[in-house]
Design a protein around this motif. Structure first.
Motif, PDB file in Angstrom:
ATOM      1  N   GLU A  66      66.680  74.895  89.945  1.00  0.00           N
ATOM      2  CA  GLU A  66      67.212  74.042  91.010  1.00  0.00           C
ATOM      3  C   GLU A  66      68.567  74.552  91.496  1.00  0.00           C
ATOM      4  O   GLU A  66      68.909  74.442  92.672  1.00  0.00           O
ATOM      5  CB  GLU A  66      67.351  72.606  90.495  1.00  0.00           C
ATOM      6  N   GLU A  67      69.334  75.147  90.572  1.00  0.00           N
ATOM      7  CA  GLU A  67      70.637  75.689  90.966  1.00  0.00           C
ATOM      8  C   GLU A  67      70.470  76.848  91.948  1.00  0.00           C
ATOM      9  O   GLU A  67      71.252  77.019  92.878  1.00  0.00           O
ATOM     10  CB  GLU A  67      71.393  76.188  89.730  1.00  0.00           C
ATOM     11  N   ALA A  68      69.433  77.674  91.717  1.00  0.00           N
ATOM     12  CA  ALA A  68      69.241  78.866  92.559  1.00  0.00           C
ATOM     13  C   ALA A  68      68.760  78.506  93.944  1.00  0.00           C
ATOM     14  O   ALA A  68      68.925  79.298  94.883  1.00  0.00           O
ATOM     15  CB  ALA A  68      68.248  79.812  91.898  1.00  0.00           C
ATOM     16  N   THR A  69      68.134  77.342  94.094  1.00  0.00           N
ATOM     17  CA  THR A  69      67.592  76.966  95.407  1.00  0.00           C
ATOM     18  C   THR A  69      68.540  76.072  96.195  1.00  0.00           C
ATOM     19  O   THR A  69      68.192  75.628  97.281  1.00  0.00           O
ATOM     20  CB  THR A  69      66.249  76.240  95.237  1.00  0.00           C
ATOM     21  N   ALA A  70      69.725  75.803  95.647  1.00  0.00           N
ATOM     22  CA  ALA A  70      70.679  74.957  96.377  1.00  0.00           C
ATOM     23  C   ALA A  70      71.093  75.661  97.672  1.00  0.00           C
ATOM     24  O   ALA A  70      71.584  76.786  97.640  1.00  0.00           O
ATOM     25  CB  ALA A  70      71.895  74.681  95.498  1.00  0.00           C
ATOM     26  N   TRP A  71      70.920  74.992  98.813  1.00  0.00           N
ATOM     27  CA  TRP A  71      71.151  75.640 100.110  1.00  0.00           C
ATOM     28  C   TRP A  71      72.601  76.067 100.274  1.00  0.00           C
ATOM     29  O   TRP A  71      72.900  77.063 100.927  1.00  0.00           O
ATOM     30  CB  TRP A  71      70.754  74.691 101.242  1.00  0.00           C
ATOM     31  N   TYR A  72      73.527  75.324  99.676  1.00  0.00           N
ATOM     32  CA  TYR A  72      74.933  75.645  99.843  1.00  0.00           C
ATOM     33  C   TYR A  72      75.371  76.792  98.938  1.00  0.00           C
ATOM     34  O   TYR A  72      76.506  77.262  99.031  1.00  0.00           O
ATOM     35  CB  TYR A  72      75.801  74.418  99.534  1.00  0.00           C
ATOM     36  N   TYR A  73      74.469  77.266  98.080  1.00  0.00           N
ATOM     37  CA  TYR A  73      74.817  78.351  97.169  1.00  0.00           C
ATOM     38  C   TYR A  73      74.305  79.700  97.685  1.00  0.00           C
ATOM     39  O   TYR A  73      75.075  80.590  98.008  1.00  0.00           O
ATOM     40  CB  TYR A  73      74.247  78.041  95.782  1.00  0.00           C
ATOM     41  N   THR A  74      73.001  79.863  97.793  1.00  0.00           N
ATOM     42  CA  THR A  74      72.458  81.142  98.266  1.00  0.00           C
ATOM     43  C   THR A  74      72.280  81.161  99.777  1.00  0.00           C
ATOM     44  O   THR A  74      72.238  82.220 100.388  1.00  0.00           O
ATOM     45  CB  THR A  74      71.099  81.423  97.616  1.00  0.00           C
ATOM     46  N   MET A  75      72.114  79.967 100.362  1.00  0.00           N
ATOM     47  CA  MET A  75      71.867  79.824 101.799  1.00  0.00           C
ATOM     48  C   MET A  75      70.626  80.590 102.256  1.00  0.00           C
ATOM     49  O   MET A  75      70.459  80.849 103.452  1.00  0.00           O
ATOM     50  CB  MET A  75      73.100  80.276 102.594  1.00  0.00           C
ATOM     51  N   GLY A  76      69.808  80.990 101.308  1.00  0.00           N
ATOM     52  CA  GLY A  76      68.557  81.671 101.649  1.00  0.00           C
ATOM     53  C   GLY A  76      68.761  82.990 102.377  1.00  0.00           C
ATOM     54  O   GLY A  76      67.862  83.456 103.090  1.00  0.00           O
ATOM     55  N   LEU A  77      69.932  83.621 102.197  1.00  0.00           N
ATOM     56  CA  LEU A  77      70.241  84.819 102.979  1.00  0.00           C
ATOM     57  C   LEU A  77      69.354  85.997 102.580  1.00  0.00           C
ATOM     58  O   LEU A  77      68.946  86.789 103.438  1.00  0.00           O
ATOM     59  CB  LEU A  77      71.716  85.182 102.800  1.00  0.00           C
ATOM     60  N   SER A 253      71.665  84.341  89.826  1.00  0.00           N
ATOM     61  CA  SER A 253      72.788  83.875  89.001  1.00  0.00           C
ATOM     62  C   SER A 253      72.985  82.373  89.182  1.00  0.00           C
ATOM     63  O   SER A 253      72.981  81.877  90.306  1.00  0.00           O
ATOM     64  CB  SER A 253      74.060  84.624  89.394  1.00  0.00           C
ATOM     65  N   PRO A 254      73.170  81.638  88.089  1.00  0.00           N
ATOM     66  CA  PRO A 254      73.307  80.172  88.196  1.00  0.00           C
ATOM     67  C   PRO A 254      74.676  79.762  88.730  1.00  0.00           C
ATOM     68  O   PRO A 254      75.687  80.425  88.476  1.00  0.00           O
ATOM     69  CB  PRO A 254      73.118  79.704  86.746  1.00  0.00           C
ATOM     70  N   ILE A 255      74.679  78.662  89.422  1.00  0.00           N
ATOM     71  CA  ILE A 255      75.914  78.208  90.068  1.00  0.00           C
ATOM     72  C   ILE A 255      76.902  77.601  89.075  1.00  0.00           C
ATOM     73  O   ILE A 255      78.114  77.625  89.291  1.00  0.00           O
ATOM     74  CB  ILE A 255      75.575  77.198  91.191  1.00  0.00           C
ATOM     75  N   HIS A 256      76.388  77.066  87.934  1.00  0.00           N
ATOM     76  CA  HIS A 256      77.298  76.370  87.009  1.00  0.00           C
ATOM     77  C   HIS A 256      78.291  77.338  86.368  1.00  0.00           C
ATOM     78  O   HIS A 256      79.336  76.924  85.869  1.00  0.00           O
ATOM     79  CB  HIS A 256      76.487  75.637  85.919  1.00  0.00           C
ATOM     80  N   GLU A 257      77.986  78.643  86.387  1.00  0.00           N
ATOM     81  CA  GLU A 257      78.906  79.616  85.789  1.00  0.00           C
ATOM     82  C   GLU A 257      80.171  79.810  86.617  1.00  0.00           C
ATOM     83  O   GLU A 257      81.125  80.430  86.170  1.00  0.00           O
ATOM     84  CB  GLU A 257      78.202  80.967  85.619  1.00  0.00           C
ATOM     85  N   LEU A 258      80.170  79.261  87.843  1.00  0.00           N
ATOM     86  CA  LEU A 258      81.343  79.431  88.700  1.00  0.00           C
ATOM     87  C   LEU A 258      82.433  78.416  88.405  1.00  0.00           C
ATOM     88  O   LEU A 258      83.582  78.608  88.793  1.00  0.00           O
ATOM     89  CB  LEU A 258      80.935  79.311  90.176  1.00  0.00           C
ATOM     90  N   PHE A 259      82.048  77.326  87.739  1.00  0.00           N
ATOM     91  CA  PHE A 259      83.003  76.241  87.518  1.00  0.00           C
ATOM     92  C   PHE A 259      83.116  75.943  86.022  1.00  0.00           C
ATOM     93  O   PHE A 259      82.133  76.055  85.272  1.00  0.00           O
ATOM     94  CB  PHE A 259      82.563  74.978  88.276  1.00  0.00           C
ATOM     95  N   GLU A 260      84.295  75.503  85.638  1.00  0.00           N
ATOM     96  CA  GLU A 260      84.551  75.290  84.218  1.00  0.00           C
ATOM     97  C   GLU A 260      83.870  74.042  83.694  1.00  0.00           C
ATOM     98  O   GLU A 260      83.349  74.015  82.589  1.00  0.00           O
ATOM     99  CB  GLU A 260      86.065  75.199  83.997  1.00  0.00           C
ATOM    100  N   ASN A 261      83.840  72.999  84.484  1.00  0.00           N
ATOM    101  CA  ASN A 261      83.346  71.711  84.009  1.00  0.00           C
ATOM    102  C   ASN A 261      81.934  71.389  84.477  1.00  0.00           C
ATOM    103  O   ASN A 261      81.455  70.280  84.271  1.00  0.00           O
ATOM    104  CB  ASN A 261      84.290  70.591  84.474  1.00  0.00           C
ATOM    105  N   LYS A 262      81.288  72.307  85.127  1.00  0.00           N
ATOM    106  CA  LYS A 262      79.948  72.031  85.643  1.00  0.00           C
ATOM    107  C   LYS A 262      78.917  72.383  84.574  1.00  0.00           C
ATOM    108  O   LYS A 262      78.889  73.500  84.052  1.00  0.00           O
ATOM    109  CB  LYS A 262      79.674  72.842  86.909  1.00  0.00           C
ATOM    110  N   LYS A 263      78.068  71.417  84.273  1.00  0.00           N
ATOM    111  CA  LYS A 263      77.058  71.628  83.238  1.00  0.00           C
ATOM    112  C   LYS A 263      75.792  72.237  83.844  1.00  0.00           C
ATOM    113  O   LYS A 263      75.431  71.911  84.974  1.00  0.00           O
ATOM    114  CB  LYS A 263      76.715  70.297  82.561  1.00  0.00           C
ATOM    115  N   PRO A 264      75.148  73.090  83.067  1.00  0.00           N
ATOM    116  CA  PRO A 264      73.906  73.688  83.589  1.00  0.00           C
ATOM    117  C   PRO A 264      72.787  72.660  83.650  1.00  0.00           C
ATOM    118  O   PRO A 264      72.768  71.683  82.900  1.00  0.00           O
ATOM    119  CB  PRO A 264      73.598  74.790  82.584  1.00  0.00           C
ATOM    120  N   THR A 265      71.885  72.876  84.535  1.00  0.00           N
ATOM    121  CA  THR A 265      70.716  72.004  84.628  1.00  0.00           C
ATOM    122  C   THR A 265      69.454  72.825  84.379  1.00  0.00           C
ATOM    123  O   THR A 265      69.382  73.988  84.766  1.00  0.00           O
ATOM    124  CB  THR A 265      70.634  71.342  86.026  1.00  0.00           C
TER     125      THR A 265
END
Length: 562
Positions: A66-77, A253-265
């Protein structure tokens, strides 16, 4: 493909069902009904079976993070890059049927595609605009990957193959630039290929190999054509396969690795139906939007036939090479065009091996993020510097000619509708002395006098712009001293009327008008001390162009007459 015992029992019908289920995710009517109703999949899940027995679905994952498909992360580019590649391949195949890679026929086949082939103009527009979008999307994809540090271990190889694909995309777009064989293509490729000559040692040999000779001609066109339709697409497909295989192996690459307090899903998005339906919807929307834009808002103009003896004003490279053109203005082309540009590309290729910081978090990469933003600003500034409007000494007479009656393309006079340009001879003259701000203007035509009331508002507005431009360039260009600019409109070609018995000419309908821009100014120069000195001589520059109409407007009419 393996055929199930159940299919064998049903004979051809069972085999057909099995095949159709492989192409349409191993699902029958009941599974489709349950999917469309939003019901949960039974166990074992038939929606995943296709990934085991179909190659086309095997290359796609059964589910995506779900993290990889977040539109605001990869934007499907990355996905959109492949979409535009397929779009270019389909439209390119259609255009290839009618195109002939010969200097004697290339331009004619382009006009045939645009005017005679059903939907040919639309296909060319889609192909041309799609190439621009593909370059832009691939660049944005690389920027997204950099700022989210997705190039770090274990994904260094993905970044490396991505850089190769960026390079391939630029070459694919550039190699297609020459194919229309018009002035824009010819001179843009002349600028680009001259870069190869600047390389020390093997540069001239590479340049000659690209052009097939000392000058751009039949050899260059054939080489660019083969590169564009065969070699580069084949290499691009190979590297897309390698790139995608590496992504499948390492995952996005998962998005949670970008932030310190974000937990993986651990939540997953099933490929079928969620991802399939989403991608199908995006394909439909993108395709429709692209056709709509190209049909109503975009026109890939075709310039005049390529002419090696006539250099158009403000020749420029494609927009994605503005940065390179800007760097060439900074100094020696070997240092800036090859040395610095080579270092930049080399650093980008080796970025994952240069950046040894293992963390992907933004807070641990402040220097890298700030460096990326500064580099992006420098890139934009240098690209702006590559525009013809920057860093080029402008000559007032040339700028006026290019703006109003250019050799290539449409000028300001051509923007006025044909029937709103005077039907009879008309002369407009304007004089300006920048030293005292003295204006003289008026009509000095067949009968001198003030501007007639019958002139259309659009034409009057164009004359007002001409007056202001004369003032602007006389004040900007100190060598454009006290210019007198004359714009003349003359009826040139009338309709030729025929009847069953004889052929005769008649002053019945106006088909063509000639527009002449004549400029005369006091010749000036600099003496040994650098002072501006005027001479008694006069300089003169004259350029004309013909206005043609598609239909026939009879003199005095304001609307085309059928």
């Amino acid at each position: 493909m393996a055929v199930s015992p159940e299919s064998k029992r049903k004979g051809f019908g069972g085999w057909l069902t099995e095949v159709s289920r492989s192409f349409f995710p191993s699902m029958g009517a009941r599974e489709w009904r349950e999917t469309l109703r939003g019901e949960p999949a039974p166990r074992p899940n038939p929606r995943m079976r296709v990934h085991s027995n179909s190659f086309w679905y095997h290359i796609r994952p059964r589910s995506l993070s779900e993290e990889a498909t977040a539109w605001y992360y990869t934007m499907g580019l990355g996905w959109m890059s492949f979409f535009f590649f397929v779009l270019e391949a389909i439209t390119g195949l259609v255009l290839m049927i009618y195109y002939s890679p010969s200097p004697n026929e290339a331009y004619a086949t382009m006009t045939q595609i645009m005017n005679d082939v059903p939907l040919g103009g639309l296909m060319r527009n889609v192909h041309r605009l799609g190439a621009h979008f593909m370059v832009a999307v691939v660049i944005l994809h690389m920027l997204r990957t950099y700022f989210t540090a997705s190039y770090k271990a274990p994904r260094q190889f993905i970044w490396f193959t991505g850089m190769i694909l960026l390079f391939m995309t630029l070459l694919l777009s550039f190699s297609g630039y020459l194919l229309p064989w018009d002035q824009l293509a010819f001179w843009a490729v002349t600028i680009g290929s001259s870069m190869a000559d600047a390389a020390p040692g093997v540069g001239p040999a590479i340049g000659r190999l690209l052009r097939g000779g000392a000058e751009i001609g039949a050899g260059a066109l054939l080489r660019f054509y083969l590169l564009h339709i065969f070699m580069l697409p084949m290499l691009t497909i190979i590297f897309i396969s390698i790139h995608y295989y590496a992504v499948r192996k390492q995952e996005i690459s998962p998005i949670h690795e970008l932030f310190e307090n974000k937990k993986p899903t651990k939540r997953k998005i099933p490929f079928l139906p969620d991802q399939v339906f989403f991608e199908l919807a995006v394909i439909v929307v993108l395709t429709f939007a692209f056709i709509f834009i190209n049909n109503f808002f975009w026109d890939a103009k075709l310039e005049n036939h390529a002419n090696a003896l006539e250099t158009p004003q403000h020749t420029q490279a494609p927009w994605y090479f503005f940065w390179l053109q800007g760097m060439l203005k900074l100094g020696d082309k070997i240092v800036w065009g090859l040395g610095i540009a080579g270092i930049i590309f080399g650093a980008l290729f080796l970025l994952p091996y240069i950046d040894r910081n293992p963390s992907r978090r933004f807070k641990d990469r402040k220097f890298a993020v700030a460096g990326g933003i500064v580099s992006l600003i420098v890139f934009i500034v240098v690209s702006y510097g590559g525009l013809p409007a920057f860093g080029i000494q402008k000559v007032g007479s040339n700028e006026l000619a290019v703006s109003y009656v250019p050799v290539e393309g449409e000028g300001r006079v051509m923007e006025v509708p044909f029937d709103q340009v005077p039907q009879e001879k008309f002369v407009y003259k304007v004089y300006y002395d920048a030293a005292v701000g003295d204006f003289k203007e008026g009509e000095f035509g067949v009968a001198e006098g003030p501007l007639p009331e019958a002139l259309s508002p659009v034409f009057k507005e164009m004359l007002l712009e001409l007056k202001h431009d004369v003032q602007k360039w006389a004040e900007y260009d100190v060598l454009f001293v006290r210019p007198t600019v004359t714009l003349t409109i003359e009826p040139w070609l009338y309709q030729q009327k025929t009847d069953a018995a004889e052929f005769s000419t008649a002053v019945d309908g106006l088909l063509q008008k000639r527009v002449t821009l004549d400029m005369e100014w006091t010749t000036a120069g600099y003496d040994a001390e650098g002072n501006l000195v005027e001479t008694p001589e006069k300089s003169r520059y004259t350029q004309y162009k013909f206005l043609n109409r598609n239909g026939v407007v009879h003199v005095g009419d304001t609307e085309p007459r059928n």
